[in-house]
Design a protein around this motif. Structure first.
Motif, PDB file in Angstrom:
ATOM      1  N   ALA A  30     -61.642  51.918  47.300  1.00  0.00           N
ATOM      2  CA  ALA A  30     -62.416  53.452  47.137  1.00  0.00           C
ATOM      3  C   ALA A  30     -63.371  53.177  46.020  1.00  0.00           C
ATOM      4  N   ARG A  31     -63.274  52.454  44.940  1.00  0.00           N
ATOM      5  CA  ARG A  31     -63.998  51.995  44.008  1.00  0.00           C
ATOM      6  C   ARG A  31     -65.541  51.353  44.529  1.00  0.00           C
ATOM      7  N   SER A  32     -65.283  50.600  45.575  1.00  0.00           N
ATOM      8  CA  SER A  32     -66.510  50.002  46.164  1.00  0.00           C
ATOM      9  C   SER A  32     -67.218  50.618  47.175  1.00  0.00           C
ATOM     10  N   ILE A  33     -66.799  52.015  47.288  1.00  0.00           N
ATOM     11  CA  ILE A  33     -67.411  52.786  48.349  1.00  0.00           C
ATOM     12  C   ILE A  33     -68.995  52.904  48.233  1.00  0.00           C
ATOM     13  N   ASN A  34     -69.666  52.773  47.068  1.00  0.00           N
ATOM     14  CA  ASN A  34     -71.026  52.857  47.047  1.00  0.00           C
ATOM     15  C   ASN A  34     -71.585  51.632  47.885  1.00  0.00           C
ATOM     16  N   LYS A  35     -71.199  50.511  48.144  1.00  0.00           N
ATOM     17  CA  LYS A  35     -71.476  49.389  48.864  1.00  0.00           C
ATOM     18  C   LYS A  35     -71.458  49.522  50.313  1.00  0.00           C
ATOM     19  N   VAL A  36     -70.707  50.654  50.858  1.00  0.00           N
ATOM     20  CA  VAL A  36     -70.750  50.699  52.374  1.00  0.00           C
ATOM     21  C   VAL A  36     -71.444  52.060  52.683  1.00  0.00           C
ATOM     22  N   ASN A  37     -71.836  51.843  53.939  1.00  0.00           N
ATOM     23  CA  ASN A  37     -72.361  53.246  54.824  1.00  0.00           C
ATOM     24  C   ASN A  37     -71.564  53.891  55.881  1.00  0.00           C
ATOM     25  N   LYS A  38     -71.939  54.621  56.495  1.00  0.00           N
ATOM     26  CA  LYS A  38     -71.111  55.156  57.546  1.00  0.00           C
ATOM     27  C   LYS A  38     -70.809  54.157  58.770  1.00  0.00           C
ATOM     28  N   ASN A  39     -71.423  53.324  59.002  1.00  0.00           N
ATOM     29  CA  ASN A  39     -71.415  52.242  60.024  1.00  0.00           C
ATOM     30  C   ASN A  39     -70.668  51.103  59.517  1.00  0.00           C
ATOM     31  N   SER A  40     -70.367  51.026  58.425  1.00  0.00           N
ATOM     32  CA  SER A  40     -69.551  50.054  57.781  1.00  0.00           C
ATOM     33  C   SER A  40     -68.038  49.979  58.456  1.00  0.00           C
ATOM     34  N   LEU A  41     -67.580  48.436  58.671  1.00  0.00           N
ATOM     35  CA  LEU A  41     -66.363  48.297  58.993  1.00  0.00           C
ATOM     36  C   LEU A  41     -65.475  48.399  57.635  1.00  0.00           C
ATOM     37  N   ILE A  42     -64.280  49.193  57.547  1.00  0.00           N
ATOM     38  CA  ILE A  42     -63.404  49.156  56.558  1.00  0.00           C
ATOM     39  C   ILE A  42     -62.102  48.746  56.938  1.00  0.00           C
ATOM     40  N   VAL A  43     -61.825  47.867  56.302  1.00  0.00           N
ATOM     41  CA  VAL A  43     -60.308  47.317  56.529  1.00  0.00           C
ATOM     42  C   VAL A  43     -59.620  47.158  55.424  1.00  0.00           C
ATOM     43  N   LEU A  44     -58.632  48.176  55.353  1.00  0.00           N
ATOM     44  CA  LEU A  44     -57.484  48.418  54.063  1.00  0.00           C
ATOM     45  C   LEU A  44     -56.249  47.655  54.380  1.00  0.00           C
ATOM     46  N   ASN A  45     -55.934  47.059  53.112  1.00  0.00           N
ATOM     47  CA  ASN A  45     -54.425  46.613  53.271  1.00  0.00           C
ATOM     48  C   ASN A  45     -53.484  47.875  52.813  1.00  0.00           C
ATOM     49  N   ASP A  46     -52.635  48.047  53.548  1.00  0.00           N
ATOM     50  CA  ASP A  46     -51.935  49.465  53.003  1.00  0.00           C
ATOM     51  C   ASP A  46     -50.907  49.178  51.752  1.00  0.00           C
ATOM     52  N   ARG A  47     -51.600  49.113  50.639  1.00  0.00           N
ATOM     53  CA  ARG A  47     -50.941  48.798  49.470  1.00  0.00           C
ATOM     54  C   ARG A  47     -51.967  49.751  48.366  1.00  0.00           C
ATOM     55  N   PHE A  48     -51.038  50.335  47.884  1.00  0.00           N
ATOM     56  CA  PHE A  48     -51.728  51.406  46.530  1.00  0.00           C
ATOM     57  C   PHE A  48     -50.990  51.200  45.507  1.00  0.00           C
ATOM     58  N   VAL A  49     -51.797  50.807  44.343  1.00  0.00           N
ATOM     59  CA  VAL A  49     -51.254  50.323  43.046  1.00  0.00           C
ATOM     60  C   VAL A  49     -52.296  51.488  42.291  1.00  0.00           C
ATOM     61  N   ARG A  50     -51.331  52.488  41.603  1.00  0.00           N
ATOM     62  CA  ARG A  50     -52.063  53.814  41.098  1.00  0.00           C
ATOM     63  C   ARG A  50     -52.400  53.064  39.942  1.00  0.00           C
ATOM     64  N   PRO A  51     -53.939  53.437  39.552  1.00  0.00           N
ATOM     65  CA  PRO A  51     -54.394  52.892  38.420  1.00  0.00           C
ATOM     66  C   PRO A  51     -53.953  53.838  37.106  1.00  0.00           C
ATOM     67  N   LYS A  52     -53.786  53.133  35.985  1.00  0.00           N
ATOM     68  CA  LYS A  52     -53.154  53.687  34.805  1.00  0.00           C
ATOM     69  C   LYS A  52     -53.870  55.036  34.421  1.00  0.00           C
ATOM     70  N   ASN A  53     -53.359  55.988  33.963  1.00  0.00           N
ATOM     71  CA  ASN A  53     -54.025  57.116  33.456  1.00  0.00           C
ATOM     72  C   ASN A  53     -54.678  58.060  34.671  1.00  0.00           C
TER      73      ASN A  53
END
Length: 186
Positions: free
Chosen positions: A78-101
């Motif tokens: 999600a932090r790198s969302i500025n690098k993609v556009n609506k036609n970009s392929l997004i492949v996510l590993n189903d792993r979530f590490v909550r950022p501190k604070n």
């Protein structure tokens, strides 16, 4: 597919994954550039790799130009969302590490991706790497799943060749077993 972003946290093998992806394209004769942003990666901080394929390109993917975003961890993707556009392929590993604070919620981030990116694929590389008893190979698990699904156009044999070129012999043998098992089971 010319511009690839790999986003994750320190310890996930982001840099190694980008080296293997570069080797895959170089083995097909492409000119490849890469760069990394490493912020406090030893403490679980952000790591972003850029891979660009083609002549006359710099190593950093311009905003909105990434063809594919490989997220080893959901909030870092999600932090790198500025690098993609609506036609970009997004492949996510189903792993979530909550950022501190932070009060970020995994489902909220996933909903954002689902609502805004029609070419979204979620893979479970974290769980598969544990099931195969090679938890530190989450990165190569992700790559293998991506190639097996045809998201990146490389065969199992091409993956193994690139791994042999990049890894030490001992690490290669472990990852070879992993790749073979993923192609057999998943």
């Amino acid at each position: 597919m010319n511009d690839i972003i790999i986003a994750g946290i320190g310890g996930q093998g982001n840099i190694l994954l980008s080296r293997v992806v570069c080797q895959l394209f170089m083995n097909r004769g492409f000119d490849v550039k890469s760069a990394e942003n490493i912020g406090m990666s030893q403490r679980g901080g952000s790591v972003v790799s850029y891979v660009r394929v083609g002549d006359d390109v710099g190593p950093i993917v311009p905003d909105g130009r990434a063809d594919i975003l490989i997220g080893l961890e959901i909030s870092e993707a999600a932090r790198s969302i500025n690098k993609v556009n609506k036609n970009s392929l997004i492949v996510l590993n189903d792993r979530f590490v909550r950022p501190k604070n932070s009060d970020l919620k995994k489902q909220r981030i996933l909903k954002f991706f689902e609502e805004n990116f029609p070419k979204l694929y979620i893979v479970n590389a974290h769980t598969i790497a544990f099931e195969l008893n090679i938890p530190k190979a989450e990165n190569i698990t992700m790559l293998t799943l991506i190639c097996k699904k045809g998201i990146l156009p490389f065969s199992k044999e091409e993956i193994l060749k690139a791994l042999k070129q990049v890894l030490s012999p001992r690490m290669y043998e472990m990852n070879k077993i992993l790749v073979e098992k993923i192609y057999e089971r998943y």
